[in-house]
Motif scaffolding. Structure first.
Motif, mmCIF file in Angstrom:
data_model
loop_
_atom_site.group_PDB
_atom_site.id
_atom_site.type_symbol
_atom_site.label_atom_id
_atom_site.label_comp_id
_atom_site.label_asym_id
_atom_site.label_seq_id
_atom_site.Cartn_x
_atom_site.Cartn_y
_atom_site.Cartn_z
ATOM 1 N N LEU A 263 36.390 17.695 -36.374
ATOM 2 C CA LEU A 263 34.983 18.269 -36.717
ATOM 3 C C LEU A 263 35.032 19.641 -35.888
ATOM 4 O O LEU A 263 34.425 20.665 -36.321
ATOM 5 C CB LEU A 263 33.829 17.720 -36.609
ATOM 6 N N GLY A 264 35.565 19.548 -34.659
ATOM 7 C CA GLY A 264 35.429 20.817 -33.613
ATOM 8 C C GLY A 264 36.091 20.379 -32.223
ATOM 9 O O GLY A 264 36.564 19.299 -32.139
ATOM 10 N N ILE A 265 36.327 21.424 -31.558
ATOM 11 C CA ILE A 265 36.905 21.367 -30.251
ATOM 12 C C ILE A 265 35.902 22.044 -29.209
ATOM 13 O O ILE A 265 35.314 22.997 -29.693
ATOM 14 C CB ILE A 265 38.136 22.136 -30.263
ATOM 15 N N THR A 266 35.594 21.519 -28.052
ATOM 16 C CA THR A 266 34.867 22.040 -27.138
ATOM 17 C C THR A 266 35.693 22.273 -25.854
ATOM 18 O O THR A 266 36.484 21.528 -25.583
ATOM 19 C CB THR A 266 33.642 21.045 -26.635
ATOM 20 N N LEU A 267 35.545 23.541 -25.219
ATOM 21 C CA LEU A 267 36.286 23.843 -24.122
ATOM 22 C C LEU A 267 35.413 24.289 -22.801
ATOM 23 O O LEU A 267 34.627 25.252 -23.249
ATOM 24 C CB LEU A 267 37.344 25.084 -24.460
ATOM 25 N N GLY A 268 35.333 23.628 -21.790
ATOM 26 C CA GLY A 268 34.616 24.009 -20.727
ATOM 27 C C GLY A 268 33.126 23.969 -21.024
ATOM 28 O O GLY A 268 32.427 24.622 -20.547
ATOM 29 N N GLY A 269 32.709 23.045 -21.774
ATOM 30 C CA GLY A 269 31.409 22.831 -22.157
ATOM 31 C C GLY A 269 31.009 23.643 -23.384
ATOM 32 O O GLY A 269 29.732 23.512 -23.566
ATOM 33 N N ASN A 270 31.722 24.512 -23.730
ATOM 34 C CA ASN A 270 31.465 25.195 -24.770
ATOM 35 C C ASN A 270 32.127 24.931 -26.167
ATOM 36 O O ASN A 270 33.178 25.030 -26.182
ATOM 37 C CB ASN A 270 31.492 26.755 -24.460
ATOM 38 N N ARG A 271 31.254 24.840 -27.222
ATOM 39 C CA ARG A 271 31.865 24.459 -28.585
ATOM 40 C C ARG A 271 32.587 25.880 -29.059
ATOM 41 O O ARG A 271 31.843 26.845 -29.131
ATOM 42 C CB ARG A 271 30.905 23.875 -29.576
ATOM 43 N N LEU A 272 33.730 25.437 -29.345
ATOM 44 C CA LEU A 272 34.435 26.727 -29.896
ATOM 45 C C LEU A 272 34.025 27.200 -31.376
ATOM 46 O O LEU A 272 33.690 26.378 -32.281
ATOM 47 C CB LEU A 272 36.059 26.597 -29.945
ATOM 48 N N SER A 273 33.852 28.437 -31.636
ATOM 49 C CA SER A 273 33.302 29.051 -32.908
ATOM 50 C C SER A 273 34.564 28.983 -33.995
ATOM 51 O O SER A 273 35.477 29.706 -34.113
ATOM 52 C CB SER A 273 32.889 30.564 -32.640
ATOM 53 N N ILE A 274 34.794 27.627 -34.376
ATOM 54 C CA ILE A 274 35.777 27.458 -35.405
ATOM 55 C C ILE A 274 35.204 26.845 -36.755
ATOM 56 O O ILE A 274 34.412 25.981 -36.982
ATOM 57 C CB ILE A 274 36.639 26.411 -34.996
ATOM 58 N N PRO A 275 35.284 27.867 -37.907
ATOM 59 C CA PRO A 275 34.737 27.290 -39.268
ATOM 60 C C PRO A 275 35.233 26.030 -39.570
ATOM 61 O O PRO A 275 36.321 25.529 -39.463
ATOM 62 C CB PRO A 275 35.404 28.576 -40.272
ATOM 63 N N PRO B 133 45.894 27.280 -37.475
ATOM 64 C CA PRO B 133 46.046 28.487 -36.788
ATOM 65 C C PRO B 133 44.713 29.241 -36.461
ATOM 66 O O PRO B 133 44.383 29.745 -35.236
ATOM 67 C CB PRO B 133 46.756 29.481 -37.814
ATOM 68 N N THR B 134 43.674 29.047 -37.242
ATOM 69 C CA THR B 134 42.014 29.610 -36.846
ATOM 70 C C THR B 134 41.693 28.749 -35.674
ATOM 71 O O THR B 134 41.090 29.640 -34.801
ATOM 72 C CB THR B 134 41.266 29.287 -38.208
ATOM 73 N N ALA B 135 42.030 27.562 -35.636
ATOM 74 C CA ALA B 135 41.425 26.854 -34.619
ATOM 75 C C ALA B 135 42.414 27.036 -33.131
ATOM 76 O O ALA B 135 41.602 27.096 -32.270
ATOM 77 C CB ALA B 135 41.537 25.269 -34.828
ATOM 78 N N TYR B 136 43.602 27.312 -33.487
ATOM 79 C CA TYR B 136 44.665 27.450 -32.215
ATOM 80 C C TYR B 136 44.181 28.684 -31.767
ATOM 81 O O TYR B 136 44.167 28.587 -30.686
ATOM 82 C CB TYR B 136 45.915 27.096 -32.669
ATOM 83 N N SER B 137 43.965 29.578 -32.360
ATOM 84 C CA SER B 137 43.708 31.141 -31.800
ATOM 85 C C SER B 137 42.311 30.865 -31.043
ATOM 86 O O SER B 137 42.455 31.360 -29.903
ATOM 87 C CB SER B 137 43.726 31.723 -33.142
ATOM 88 N N ALA B 138 41.261 30.223 -31.397
ATOM 89 C CA ALA B 138 40.105 30.291 -30.571
ATOM 90 C C ALA B 138 40.433 29.363 -29.415
ATOM 91 O O ALA B 138 39.816 29.760 -28.580
ATOM 92 C CB ALA B 138 39.114 29.389 -31.587
ATOM 93 N N LEU B 139 41.164 28.114 -29.417
ATOM 94 C CA LEU B 139 41.397 27.383 -28.499
ATOM 95 C C LEU B 139 42.186 28.115 -27.327
ATOM 96 O O LEU B 139 42.100 28.325 -26.077
ATOM 97 C CB LEU B 139 42.033 26.065 -28.815
ATOM 98 N N ARG B 140 43.312 28.710 -27.881
ATOM 99 C CA ARG B 140 44.084 29.817 -26.774
ATOM 100 C C ARG B 140 43.441 30.494 -26.158
ATOM 101 O O ARG B 140 43.755 30.887 -24.942
ATOM 102 C CB ARG B 140 45.532 30.251 -27.600
ATOM 103 N N THR B 141 42.495 31.568 -27.023
ATOM 104 C CA THR B 141 42.071 32.675 -26.349
ATOM 105 C C THR B 141 41.125 32.244 -25.253
ATOM 106 O O THR B 141 40.973 32.416 -24.067
ATOM 107 C CB THR B 141 41.104 33.573 -27.223
ATOM 108 N N ALA B 142 40.245 30.986 -25.638
ATOM 109 C CA ALA B 142 39.366 30.454 -24.536
ATOM 110 C C ALA B 142 39.918 29.712 -23.432
ATOM 111 O O ALA B 142 39.501 29.870 -22.168
ATOM 112 C CB ALA B 142 38.567 29.258 -25.235
ATOM 113 N N PHE B 143 41.168 29.010 -23.712
ATOM 114 C CA PHE B 143 41.797 28.568 -22.584
ATOM 115 C C PHE B 143 42.491 29.494 -21.498
ATOM 116 O O PHE B 143 42.377 29.706 -20.283
ATOM 117 C CB PHE B 143 42.857 27.538 -23.103
ATOM 118 N N ARG B 144 43.050 30.631 -22.237
ATOM 119 C CA ARG B 144 43.578 31.886 -21.242
ATOM 120 C C ARG B 144 42.474 32.385 -20.383
ATOM 121 O O ARG B 144 42.768 32.839 -19.371
ATOM 122 C CB ARG B 144 44.188 32.645 -22.171
ATOM 123 N N ASN B 145 41.240 32.709 -20.924
ATOM 124 C CA ASN B 145 40.375 33.249 -20.257
ATOM 125 C C ASN B 145 39.955 32.304 -18.993
ATOM 126 O O ASN B 145 39.585 32.663 -18.135
ATOM 127 C CB ASN B 145 39.171 33.429 -21.094
#
Length: 473
Positions: free
Chosen positions: A327-339, A361-373
Motif C-alpha cells: 500500500l505504501g512506503i515510508t522513509l525516515g518517518g515520512n510516507r512517500l507520495s506514491i499514487p 518505477p513511480t514508487a522506485y523514483s520516489a524512494l530513490r530521491t528520498a533516500f539520496r536526500n
C-alpha cells in the motif's frame, strides 16, 4: 515491528523544548521524531559486512519439530564447499534479473514453467543460470536416506533432484548424485495417474510419466516423475512424495542437488504435505551469509507472538505465486507520495528466490530521491549492475541510515533493518537494494534482501502472510 517509547522525568509534567524531545528519543541507535516514530538507524559499517567464519543461529525455531537449517549457499556455513569462492556480485544480479523476467513472463502468460514432454536430448547450456536465489536446506531422500542440499523456492512448484544415470547431462553438485536403483522406496509414477496429468501434459516413456521443467533463461531439468521417501528430520518422514528425478539437467545451480518447490500449486511440497502440515510454513533468512536461519513446516511450536498478518492476494493470470498488496512506503518517518495506482496496477508477489525487490518505477523514483536526500552527506559510489544508488562507506566507522517501512494490506508495517535495505558488494560499494520495473503495470516482487531476519509465515490455508521481527540472527 514498532513499539512504544516514553520518557519520564521524575513523574513531573514538563514542557519540553523540541531539543529536549529529540534528546529524549535518541535511544538504542535509533533517531526518533517528535511523535516517537523511528526516523533512522545508526549502525557500524563493520556490522553490515559478513564474517569469514560461520556463526550458527540460536533461533527459537530450532526447538520446533519440523525445522530445517537455512544456509546461504555462498557463505562459510554452506555445505556446498566449492561455493565458498568470493561472490561475483554482478553475476548474482544478472541471475536475479533472469529470474525476474521468468517470473513476470509466467504471470503474464498463464504458465507455470512446467510441462511434460518426451525425453529428448538437449544441448548443455552451461552459460545459463536459473537465478533461483541464495538459500539452501538439506533433506534426506530414499531408503536408505541420502542427504541432498537443495535450493528452496517459493516461486516454483516441482521439487526435483539430479538422478543417476545421467542420460543427457548432469551439472556438478557437491553431494553424490541420487541413484534411485539403490533406494528400496523409489517408484516411477504411471502415465495414467492424476499426478502425471497435473504436470500440464502427457509426456510418457512407455507407461512411465516424464517431466520437463524449463526456466526463462533456458535452464532446465527433465527426467522421470516419481515417488520417494522424504526425510525432513529423523522423526518427520513423508512417504510417497512426488518429485522429479532429473536425468538431463543444465544450468548453474551453484552445486546444489536440485530444488524444493514451495509455491502454491498442486504438485508443490506445500500441497503434497497439506494433511500433515496444514499448508503452513515459515522461514527466517539470516542477516548475512555468516549466519544461519530456518525453514519450519506446520504450526508445531508456534510462530512468534509478534507476527502480524496481511492477506495473501491472487496474482493476475497465475496460481503459483504468493500475492501481497503493498500500500505504501515510508522513509525516515515520512510516507512517500506514491499514487496507490502505482502499486495496484501490476500487483506484487513475495518471493524467496528473488534477491532485489522490484518496484513500480513511480514508487522506485520516489524512494530513490528520498533516500539520496537522506544520505546526501555520504560519498556515492559507481552503480552496480541494476543498482543505481550506491555508497562508499570505506572511510566511515558508523553511518546513519533512514528507516524504510513497507505498509501492506491489513494494517501491517514491516520496518526494514539496515541489512534489509542494502546490497553489499564491499565497504566501498554498498547499494540500495531496490530496482524499478519497466512499467507500473509489471508485476512487483518483494525480494529476499527485504525479508532478512523476519519470521515470514505462510498460512496458505488461511490465505494470509505474516511478518514477525527478530526471527533469526
Amino acid at each position: 515491528m514498532g513499539g512504544s517509547f516514553f520518557c519520564v522525568f521524575n513523574g513531573a509534567r514538563l514542557f519540553l523544548s523540541l531539543h529536549m524531545v529529540m534528546i529524549c528519543f535518541m535511544h538504542k541507535g535509533y533517531t526518533y521524531g517528535v511523535e516517537g516514530k523511528i526516523a533512522s538507524h545508526t549502525v557500524s559499517v563493520s556490522s553490515l559486512l559478513p564474517s569469514p567464519s560461520c556463526s550458527p543461529s540460536t533461533s527459537k525455531a530450532s526447538s520446533r519439530k519440523s525445522t530445517l537449517e537455512v544456509i546461504h549457499k555462498h557463505g562459510p556455513c554452506s555445505p556446498l564447499v566449492q561455493d565458498h569462492n568470493p561472490l561475483n556480485h554482478t553475476e548474482v544480479l544478472l541471475q536475479d534479473e533472469s529470474r525476474v523476467k521468468w517470473i513476470q513472463s509466467q504471470s503474464s502468460n498463464r504458465g507455470d514453467g512446467l510441462k511434460a514432454s518426451a525425453m529428448v536430448s538437449l544441448p548443455a547450456k552451461s552459460g545459463f543460470t536459473i537465478g533461483t536465489g541464495n538459500y539452501v536446506v538439506t533433506i534426506g531422500l530414499g531408503m536408505p536416506k541420502k542427504d541432498l542440499t537443495l535450493v528452496f523456492d517459493t516461486g516454483s512448484g516441482l521439487t526435483w533432484t539430479q538422478c543417476e544415470p545421467c542420460i543427457g547431462s548432469c551439472y556438478t553438485q557437491s553431494e553424490p548424485i541420487f541413484n534411485p536403483s539403490q533406494s528400496s522406496s523409489y517408484a516411477n509414477i504411471s502415465c495414467a495417474s492424476t499426478s502425471c496429468s497435473q504436470l500440464g501434459g502427457s509426456g510418457c516413456s512407455g507407461s512411465t510419466c516424464l517431466y520437463s521443467i524449463t526456466y526463462g533463461d533456458q535452464s532446465f531439468s527433465m527426467g522421470f516423475f516419481a515417488t520417494e521417501k522424504l526425510t525432513i528430520t529423523p522423526t518427520e518422514v513423508i512417504d510417497n512424495f512426488e518429485f522429479g528425478c532429473g536425468q538431463d539437467n543444465s544450468g548453474l545451480f551453484g552445486r546444489a542437488a536440485g530444488l524444493v518447490g514451495l509455491s502454491d500449486n498442486s504438485i508443490s511440497f506445500v500441497e503434497q504435505t497439506a494433511a500433515k502440515y496444514g499448508k503452513y510454513f515459515s522461514y527466517c533468512l539470516p542477516s548475512t551469509t555468516s549466519y544461519t536461519g530456518h525453514l519450519t513446516f506446520g504450526k508445531d511450536g508456534g510462530a512468534p507472538s509478534s507476527v502480524s498478518f496481511t492477506p495473501l492476494s491472487k496474482v493476475p493470470q497465475s496460481t503459483q505465486f504468493y500475492g501481497i498488496s503493498i500500500l505504501g512506503i515510508t522513509l525516515g518517518g515520512n510516507r512517500l507520495s506514491i499514487p496507490s495506482m502505482a502499486f495496484s496496477s501490476g500487483g506484487a508477489i513475495i518471493d524467496s528466490g528473488t534477491v532485489i525487490t522490484r518496484l513500480p518505477p513511480t514508487a522506485y523514483s520516489a524512494l530513490r530521491t528520498a533516500f539520496r536526500n537522506a544520505m546526501a552527506n555520504y560519498t556515492m559510489a559507481p552503480a552496480l549492475s541494476i543498482l543505481d544508488t550506491c555508497y562508499d562507506f570505506s572511510k566511515e566507522s558508523t553511518i546513519k541510515v533512514p528507516l524504510i517501512t513497507f505498509s501492506f494490506a491489513g494494517g501491517v508495517d514491516a520496518d526494514l533493518g539496515p541489512k534489509g535495505i542494502f546490497f553489499i558488494a564491499s565497504a566501498s560499494q554498498v547499494c540500495l537494494a531496490f530496482a524499478p520495473n519497466r512499467a507500473d503495470s509489471n508485476l512487483g516482487i518483494y525480494g529476499n534482501t527485504q525479508q532478512k531476519t523476519f519470521e515470514v509465515v505462510y498460512d496458505v490455508a488461511g490465505g494470509k502472510l505474516g511478518f514477525g521481527s527478530n526471527g533469526c540472527s
